[in-house]
Scaffold this motif. Sequence first.
Motif, PDB file in Angstrom:
ATOM      1  N   UNK A  30       2.552   2.310 -10.614  1.00 16.60           N
ATOM      2  CA  UNK A  30       2.440   0.897 -10.815  1.00 16.60           C
ATOM      3  C   UNK A  30       1.717   0.453 -12.060  1.00 16.60           C
ATOM      4  N   UNK A  31       1.731  -0.316 -13.025  1.00 16.79           N
ATOM      5  CA  UNK A  31       1.170  -0.916 -14.066  1.00 16.79           C
ATOM      6  C   UNK A  31       0.858  -2.434 -14.161  1.00 16.79           C
ATOM      7  N   UNK A  32      -0.289  -2.494 -14.352  1.00 15.32           N
ATOM      8  CA  UNK A  32      -0.705  -3.983 -14.892  1.00 15.32           C
ATOM      9  C   UNK A  32      -1.024  -3.814 -16.299  1.00 15.32           C
ATOM     10  N   UNK A  37      -1.200   3.138 -12.006  1.00 14.99           N
ATOM     11  CA  UNK A  37      -1.627   4.148 -11.154  1.00 14.99           C
ATOM     12  C   UNK A  37      -0.415   5.092 -10.846  1.00 14.99           C
ATOM     13  N   UNK A 139       6.950   0.068 -10.725  1.00 13.72           N
ATOM     14  CA  UNK A 139       6.666  -1.201 -10.813  1.00 13.72           C
ATOM     15  C   UNK A 139       5.649  -1.451 -12.059  1.00 13.72           C
ATOM     16  N   UNK A 142       6.569  -7.202 -14.493  1.00 13.55           N
ATOM     17  CA  UNK A 142       7.715  -7.577 -13.805  1.00 13.55           C
ATOM     18  C   UNK A 142       8.879  -6.866 -13.538  1.00 13.55           C
ATOM     19  N   UNK A 144      10.900  -3.636 -12.126  1.00 11.99           N
ATOM     20  CA  UNK A 144      10.854  -2.704 -10.787  1.00 11.99           C
ATOM     21  C   UNK A 144      12.297  -2.096 -10.804  1.00 11.99           C
ATOM     22  N   UNK A 145      11.583  -0.736 -10.812  1.00 12.45           N
ATOM     23  CA  UNK A 145      13.208   0.366 -10.904  1.00 12.45           C
ATOM     24  C   UNK A 145      12.725   1.374 -10.082  1.00 12.45           C
ATOM     25  N   UNK A 146      13.816   1.986  -9.817  1.00  4.07           N
ATOM     26  CA  UNK A 146      13.710   3.237  -9.188  1.00  4.07           C
ATOM     27  C   UNK A 146      14.893   4.296  -9.553  1.00  4.07           C
TER      28      UNK A 146
ATOM     29  N   UNK B  46      22.671  -8.445 -10.197  1.00  2.50           N
ATOM     30  CA  UNK B  46      22.689  -7.601  -8.797  1.00  2.50           C
ATOM     31  C   UNK B  46      20.855  -7.513  -8.604  1.00  2.50           C
ATOM     32  N   UNK B  52       9.930 -11.215  -9.407  1.00  2.00           N
ATOM     33  CA  UNK B  52       8.754 -11.673  -9.348  1.00  2.00           C
ATOM     34  C   UNK B  52       7.996 -11.647  -7.957  1.00  2.00           C
ATOM     35  N   UNK B  53       8.793 -10.832  -7.089  1.00  2.00           N
ATOM     36  CA  UNK B  53       8.545 -10.719  -5.827  1.00  2.00           C
ATOM     37  C   UNK B  53       8.219  -9.090  -5.748  1.00  2.00           C
ATOM     38  N   UNK B  54       6.874  -8.807  -5.288  1.00  2.00           N
ATOM     39  CA  UNK B  54       6.225  -7.362  -5.327  1.00  2.00           C
ATOM     40  C   UNK B  54       6.817  -6.707  -4.044  1.00  2.00           C
ATOM     41  N   UNK B 250      -1.936  -8.097  -8.297  1.00  2.00           N
ATOM     42  CA  UNK B 250      -1.641  -6.985  -9.226  1.00  2.00           C
ATOM     43  C   UNK B 250      -0.748  -5.884  -8.674  1.00  2.00           C
ATOM     44  N   UNK B 251      -0.062  -5.390  -9.854  1.00  2.00           N
ATOM     45  CA  UNK B 251       1.106  -4.376  -9.542  1.00  2.00           C
ATOM     46  C   UNK B 251       0.234  -3.170  -8.788  1.00  2.00           C
ATOM     47  N   UNK B 252      -0.845  -2.824  -9.358  1.00  2.00           N
ATOM     48  CA  UNK B 252      -1.524  -1.520  -9.055  1.00  2.00           C
ATOM     49  C   UNK B 252      -1.866  -1.756  -7.598  1.00  2.00           C
ATOM     50  N   UNK B 254      -0.481  -3.214  -5.241  1.00  2.00           N
ATOM     51  CA  UNK B 254       0.764  -3.296  -4.588  1.00  2.00           C
ATOM     52  C   UNK B 254       1.200  -2.222  -3.681  1.00  2.00           C
ATOM     53  N   UNK B 273       9.714  -2.437  -2.204  1.00  2.00           N
ATOM     54  CA  UNK B 273       9.587  -2.832  -3.285  1.00  2.00           C
ATOM     55  C   UNK B 273      11.138  -3.457  -3.808  1.00  2.00           C
ATOM     56  N   UNK B 274      11.553  -4.778  -3.924  1.00  4.76           N
ATOM     57  CA  UNK B 274      12.688  -5.110  -3.971  1.00  4.76           C
ATOM     58  C   UNK B 274      13.633  -4.752  -4.909  1.00  4.76           C
ATOM     59  N   UNK B 275      12.943  -4.758  -6.223  1.00  4.49           N
ATOM     60  CA  UNK B 275      13.492  -4.183  -7.384  1.00  4.49           C
ATOM     61  C   UNK B 275      14.084  -2.803  -7.454  1.00  4.49           C
ATOM     62  N   UNK B 276      13.071  -1.993  -7.024  1.00  2.00           N
ATOM     63  CA  UNK B 276      13.125  -0.470  -6.928  1.00  2.00           C
ATOM     64  C   UNK B 276      14.358  -0.285  -5.587  1.00  2.00           C
ATOM     65  N   UNK B 277      14.468  -0.860  -4.578  1.00  2.00           N
ATOM     66  CA  UNK B 277      15.426  -0.809  -3.642  1.00  2.00           C
ATOM     67  C   UNK B 277      16.711  -1.124  -4.183  1.00  2.00           C
TER      68      UNK B 277
END
Lengths: 159, 421
Positions: A30-32, A37, A139, A142, A144-146, B46, B52-54, B250-252, B254, B273-277
């Motif tokens: 996760x990064x800000x 982290x 993360x 903005x 988000x990837x996996x 998709x 913007x939702x963590x 913050x993302x950290x 999260x 984490x929606x984007x990751x899923x």
Amino acid sequence: MLKVLLLSLMALAHTEHGAHVHGTGKVSLAFDGKKGKLEFHAPTEAIYGFEHSAKSKKDKQKKEEGLGKLDAMAEMVVFDPALKCEVKKEIFEVIEQKNHSDVEAEYAINCEAPVAGSTVTFNFQKTYPRLKKVQVEVLADQVQKSLEVKKNGESLELK
Amino acid sequence: MVFLKLAIKSLQNRAFATTLTVISIALSVALLLTVERAKRAAEEGFTQTISKTDLIVGARSGPLQLILYTVFNMGNATHNISYETYEKVRMNPAIDWTIPYSLGDGHRGFRVVGTNQDFFKYYHYRGDRKVTLAEGQEFNDLWDVVVGAEVARKLGYKLGDRVVVTHGVTKGEGILQHDDRPFKISGILEATGTPLDRAVYMSLQGMEALHIDWQDGSAPSPDKIVPHNKLSKETLPVQTITAFFVGAKSRIETLKLQREINTYKEEPLLAIIPGATLSELWNGLSYVEGVLRMISWMVVAVGFMAMLIALTTTLNERRREMAILRAVGAKSTQIVGLLVFESALLTAVGVLSGVVVSVGLVAALKPWIETEFGLYLVGPWFTRSELLYLAITLVGGTVIGLIPALRAQKLALKDGLSVRT
């Protein structure tokens, strides 16, 4: 069409990893901006070869060696050199349960430029060959990837 | 220069066949590029269905199931979560905002979502885009609903129309209609090209009001029905919700927050984490990409075959032309060069036209494609791999020109100059 595909993927949901799967690890990043982290989770079998508590001298040595390599996270998770990231291990823990044991480690990452937008490369198997599959979640602001990392050199674009 | 002049003259001489060949290459290149672009757009559309939702939090099940019933209006939750748990979790200092989601009922095949005003404030899709109203206002009254753009279009709804909600989600008419409690359409959402268009939104209290007098999952007997006018938003307690969306400070934080929710003792919860899923889901669909790409390459191969056929069949007509060129001093290698140059020229013009067609189509149809198919056309016009495909097509087309060229080389000089009988 998308609907059909999604429904067919419901079946895949059953193959989700549980908390402890041999040969499978998990990395969350996760990064800000420039700060980040990293959380690492793997069965100890993949880290030092066994899951029982180390009693013999040989086992203790193996465990120490395996855990020692956790310091080399920067070689397993490689950031763009231009970002000049520093990966520092903060804590690690071996969680021993009845039949299984896992390693959990946390790292602090400090870079000179924001990580979002860059590419991260993964080389887990170079350090831990028994780690066959690592589920990476990222993360970064903005983004988000996996990615499921199965071999060295796989990379993830954080765009 | 002479080559170019000769090649152009020769191609002009066979203008019709040349045009058809160029068109077939152009169409196959346009198809290849469009498939690639559509693939990119589908992936963006998709994975950007929610942004913007963590975290998305629901009852403990699988991550894919959770994302399907919250974001894609597909499938059902195995359990609900208590409103009390939701209230406790949202007090976590790492949380910036939440959007509660209550599901379970439907309206003529569309999902009904119980939520609150935070849905309009914080729900984002495709980067920075927010949910906005095309007309009317948010659901301020207990009996107000806001309908998605597709719901309004398909069912021909306008502001003020009455809506009856069905118990459960069915495709057609429901078995149990909440017809004693009709709702009024207070707003219609702007089209988003996402599953948001295919749902009906109301307040959490509105959702509760539907079932307030229900007992053990069955409709009340006539004497137990609570009169419609005795219900108000203020007096209705919300008991359960299905899921909630979380924006973290913050993302950290999260990651820690996710772990805390996943190990929440009082109720089994799952935070994803929606984007990751979504990206995991998309990777699972990658075989479809492969199939699409294979089809496009087959179309390109057909285009090349058409060019090969056109060049080879005209070769017979061009024996005299070749022989004259040889007679005036052209070497056989120069004949080969001329023919290869011709096919390279045809391929180049074809590829260029294909690019123009593809880019033109995408630019012209962009808004329609986005709202109609949910394909999100962003990013560069060409990616590195697309440029590579264009280069492969160019080289392939040129190399294919070698086949008729080598055949022409074999034709004897006298063959073309001898008197035809």
